[in-house]
Design a protein around this motif. Structure first.
Motif, short mmCIF file in Angstrom:
data_model
loop_
_atom_site.label_atom_id
_atom_site.label_comp_id
_atom_site.label_asym_id
_atom_site.label_seq_id
_atom_site.Cartn_x
_atom_site.Cartn_y
_atom_site.Cartn_z
N VAL A 52 -44.49 -32.53 -38.40
CA VAL A 52 -44.69 -32.37 -36.95
C VAL A 52 -45.74 -33.36 -36.45
N LYS A 53 -46.80 -33.56 -37.24
CA LYS A 53 -47.85 -34.51 -36.85
C LYS A 53 -47.26 -35.90 -36.63
N HIS A 54 -46.39 -36.33 -37.55
CA HIS A 54 -45.81 -37.68 -37.46
C HIS A 54 -44.55 -37.72 -36.61
N SER A 55 -44.04 -36.55 -36.22
CA SER A 55 -42.76 -36.46 -35.50
C SER A 55 -41.63 -37.10 -36.28
N GLU A 56 -41.71 -37.04 -37.61
CA GLU A 56 -40.67 -37.62 -38.44
C GLU A 56 -40.77 -37.10 -39.86
N PHE A 57 -39.67 -37.21 -40.59
CA PHE A 57 -39.65 -37.04 -42.04
C PHE A 57 -38.52 -37.89 -42.60
N ARG A 58 -38.42 -37.97 -43.92
CA ARG A 58 -37.43 -38.82 -44.56
C ARG A 58 -36.62 -38.05 -45.60
N ILE A 59 -35.37 -38.46 -45.73
CA ILE A 59 -34.46 -37.98 -46.77
C ILE A 59 -33.92 -39.20 -47.48
N LEU A 60 -33.81 -39.13 -48.81
CA LEU A 60 -33.22 -40.23 -49.58
C LEU A 60 -31.85 -39.85 -50.15
N LYS A 61 -31.75 -38.67 -50.74
CA LYS A 61 -30.52 -38.26 -51.40
C LYS A 61 -29.66 -37.43 -50.45
N LEU A 62 -28.38 -37.79 -50.36
CA LEU A 62 -27.42 -37.03 -49.56
C LEU A 62 -26.63 -36.16 -50.52
N VAL A 63 -26.67 -34.85 -50.29
CA VAL A 63 -26.19 -33.86 -51.25
C VAL A 63 -25.07 -33.03 -50.64
N ASP A 64 -24.06 -32.71 -51.43
CA ASP A 64 -23.01 -31.80 -51.00
C ASP A 64 -23.56 -30.38 -51.05
N PRO A 65 -23.73 -29.71 -49.91
CA PRO A 65 -24.31 -28.36 -49.93
C PRO A 65 -23.43 -27.34 -50.64
N MET A 66 -22.16 -27.64 -50.81
CA MET A 66 -21.25 -26.71 -51.48
C MET A 66 -21.48 -26.71 -52.99
N SER A 67 -21.65 -27.90 -53.57
CA SER A 67 -21.76 -28.01 -55.01
C SER A 67 -23.17 -28.35 -55.50
N GLY A 68 -24.01 -28.86 -54.60
CA GLY A 68 -25.32 -29.35 -55.00
C GLY A 68 -25.29 -30.74 -55.59
N GLU A 69 -24.12 -31.37 -55.64
CA GLU A 69 -23.96 -32.70 -56.22
C GLU A 69 -24.61 -33.77 -55.32
N ILE A 70 -25.33 -34.70 -55.94
CA ILE A 70 -25.85 -35.86 -55.21
C ILE A 70 -24.70 -36.82 -54.97
N LEU A 71 -24.40 -37.07 -53.70
CA LEU A 71 -23.26 -37.90 -53.32
C LEU A 71 -23.60 -39.38 -53.33
N CYS A 72 -24.75 -39.71 -52.78
CA CYS A 72 -25.22 -41.09 -52.73
C CYS A 72 -26.65 -41.09 -52.23
N GLU A 73 -27.25 -42.26 -52.21
CA GLU A 73 -28.59 -42.44 -51.66
C GLU A 73 -28.53 -43.37 -50.47
N VAL A 74 -29.02 -42.90 -49.34
CA VAL A 74 -29.22 -43.72 -48.14
C VAL A 74 -30.45 -43.13 -47.44
N GLU A 75 -31.56 -43.83 -47.49
CA GLU A 75 -32.77 -43.30 -46.87
C GLU A 75 -32.57 -43.14 -45.37
N HIS A 76 -32.86 -41.93 -44.88
CA HIS A 76 -32.84 -41.61 -43.46
C HIS A 76 -34.27 -41.39 -42.98
N GLU A 77 -34.70 -42.15 -42.01
CA GLU A 77 -35.96 -41.89 -41.31
C GLU A 77 -35.60 -41.05 -40.09
N ILE A 78 -35.99 -39.79 -40.13
CA ILE A 78 -35.52 -38.80 -39.16
C ILE A 78 -36.65 -38.49 -38.18
N ARG A 79 -36.43 -38.77 -36.92
CA ARG A 79 -37.49 -38.67 -35.92
C ARG A 79 -37.14 -37.67 -34.83
N ALA A 80 -38.16 -36.97 -34.35
CA ALA A 80 -38.02 -36.12 -33.18
C ALA A 80 -37.97 -37.00 -31.93
#
Length: 362
Positions: A310-338
Motif C-alpha cells: 500500500v505504501k508503494h501503491s504496487e507489488f510484483r508477481i513473477l510466476k503465473l500459476v494455474d489456480p486449479m492445479s498449482g502448476e507454474i505455467l510460465c514466468e512473466v514479471e508483472h509490476e502491478i500498480r494501484a
C-alpha cells in the motif's frame, strides 16, 4: 493489521492512512476486468547509443519521458544495478529501457511482439526508409485483428530484438486511454498525458502478445480470473493455435499465444506494468498463493507486507500459476500498480476524495 477497506466505494486505507482510489470507468464496458491500463514494457539495453536514439525517437516517433532520470537516480541511491534509464512514450503507454545492467540481464526482448498505432502509415514507412531502418511484411501467424485498428501494415524490430507490428488507428489524432481512444487535444486539456518536450508520433500500444508454453492458455485464463477477477477469452489464432486474451481497460489486450508442443519459450527477465482496481484484494490473493515477489533490481521497493504494498501503491508477481492445479505455467514479471500510483497517466480522472473524507466513513 494491513490495509482496511473503507465503506466509501472504491477506496481502501492502509495503517499509514494512505488512500488508494479505484478508477471508475465513465461507461459500461463490454468486458469484465479489474485491469485499467497496460502501461509499459520494460526491456534492458546494454548502452544507450545513437542507433537506439534514431530507432526509438526518430524512427518510431516515441518521445523521451522527462521523469526517467529522477527515477534512475532514486533506484541507484538505494543500491540498484542500473546505470541509466530511458523511458520512451507512445501516447499514454511506454517502453522502459534500463541501461547497463550486469550480464546476463544486459539485453532483453520478449518472445512475441507489441502492437503500435499510427495515424499515417505511409509517412511512417517513408520515415523508416529515410533513416535506413528495415521493415517487412507481417506474417499470418503474427496477425492481430482489433476493431479500432486497421490490419497489420508492417513489422519492425529494434536493434536489441524487440519486435513491433504496426497498425493504422481509425480514430485519428487520438491516444489510447483506459476509456479507449480519445482526442489527444482534449486529453491534454484535462492534464491526461505523459511529460515530454513534444508528443509522440506513435499514438499508443493497444496490445502486447507473448508466447506461452503449449497447453497453458486455459490455465493462464484461470490465473487472471483468480488473482484479478478478470475474465480472459480463449480464442483460436492462426493455425488453430490456442490463445488467451486478457482484457485491459476498454480497449487494450494482453495476449498469450501457445507455442508448439515441445517448443521452449525463453524468459529473460523483461516485465510489464499494469494498473488495476481492487488493489488490496488482488495483493491478498497473490500473497495467499505465495506469488508476491521482490525484484532485487529495485531494492527501494519491496512488498513483503500489505502495508509495504500500500505504501508503494504496487507489488510484483513473477510466476503465473494455474489456480486449479498449482502448476507454474510460465514466468512473466508483472509490476502491478494501484490507480493512485503517482505514475498513472489519468490521475485527473480519479475524483477528489480526500483522506479526511475516507476517515469519516470508516
Amino acid at each position: 493489521m494491513g490495509a482496511t477497506v473503507s465503506s466509501l466505494e472504491g477506496v481502501c486505507l492502509g495503517r499509514s492512512k494512505k488512500v488508494l482510489l479505484d478508477y471508475k470507468f465513465k461507461r459500461t464496458l463490454d468486458r469484465v476486468t479489474s485491469l485499467i491500463s497496460l502501461e509499459h514494457l520494460n526491456v534492458n539495453v546494454p548502452a544507450w547509443n545513437s542507433e537506439l536514439e534514431i530507432f526509438w525517437m526518430k524512427g518510431l516517433g516515441f518521445a523521451a519521458d522527462s521523469r526517467a532520470e529522477e527515477v534512475c537516480n532514486r533506484v541507484k541511491a538505494h543500491g540498484g544495478s542500473l546505470q541509466g534509464l530511458v523511458w520512451a512514450n507512445a501516447g499514454l503507454q511506454q517502453v522502459h529501457m534500463p541501461v547497463g545492467e550486469p550480464s546476463p540481464m544486459e539485453s532483453q526482448s520478449p518472445p512475441g511482439f507489441l502492437g503500435l498505432a499510427y495515424s499515417d502509415i505511409k509517412a511512417l514507412r517513408s520515415n523508416l526508409k529515410a533513416l535506413s531502418i528495415d521493415w517487412c511484411e507481417v506474417w499470418s501467424q503474427e496477425t492481430v485483428q482489433l476493431k479500432e485498428l486497421g490490419p497489420p501494415a508492417l513489422k519492425v524490430k529494434s536493434p536489441t530484438g524487440v519486435t513491433f507490428v504496426i497498425h493504422a488507428v481509425k480514430s485519428l489524432n487520438s491516444w489510447l486511454t483506459p476509456e479507449g481512444w480519445m482526442d489527444q487535444k482534449e486529453l491534454q486539456e484535462q492534464n491526461v498525458s505523459l511529460p515530454s518536450s513534444t508528443p509522440s508520433v506513435c499514438l499508443g500500444i493497444p496490445y502486447m502478445r507473448f508466447m506461452c508454453p503449449a497447453g497453458t492458455a486455459a490455465g493462464l485464463a484461470r490465473f487472471y480470473e483468480e488473482i484479478f477477477c478478470t475474465q480472459a477469452e480463449l480464442k483460436k489464432g492462426f493455425g488453430s493455435v490456442e490463445e488467451c486474451w486478457v482484457p485491459v481497460g476498454a480497449s487494450q489486450w494482453l495476449i498469450y499465444r501457445e507455442a508448439q508442443p515441445g517448443e521452449a519459450v525463453p524468459y529473460d527477465g523483461y516485465h510489464i506494468a499494469i494498473y488495476i482496481n481492487h488493489f488490496v484484494d488482488a495483493y491478498r490473493r497473490a500473497k495467499e498463493r505465495q506469488l508476491v515477489w521482490n525484484n532485487p533490481r529495485f531494492p527501494n521497493t519491496t512488498y513483503d507486507t500489505e502495508d509495504l504494498a500500500v505504501k508503494h501503491s504496487e507489488f510484483r508477481i513473477l510466476k503465473l500459476v494455474d489456480p486449479m492445479s498449482g502448476e507454474i505455467l510460465c514466468e512473466v514479471e508483472h509490476e502491478i500498480r494501484a490507480a493512485s500510483h503517482p505514475g498513472f497517466c489519468a490521475k485527473e480522472w480519479l475524483g477528489n476524495k480526500t483522506e479526511s473524507q475516507v476517515a469519516l466513513n470508516m
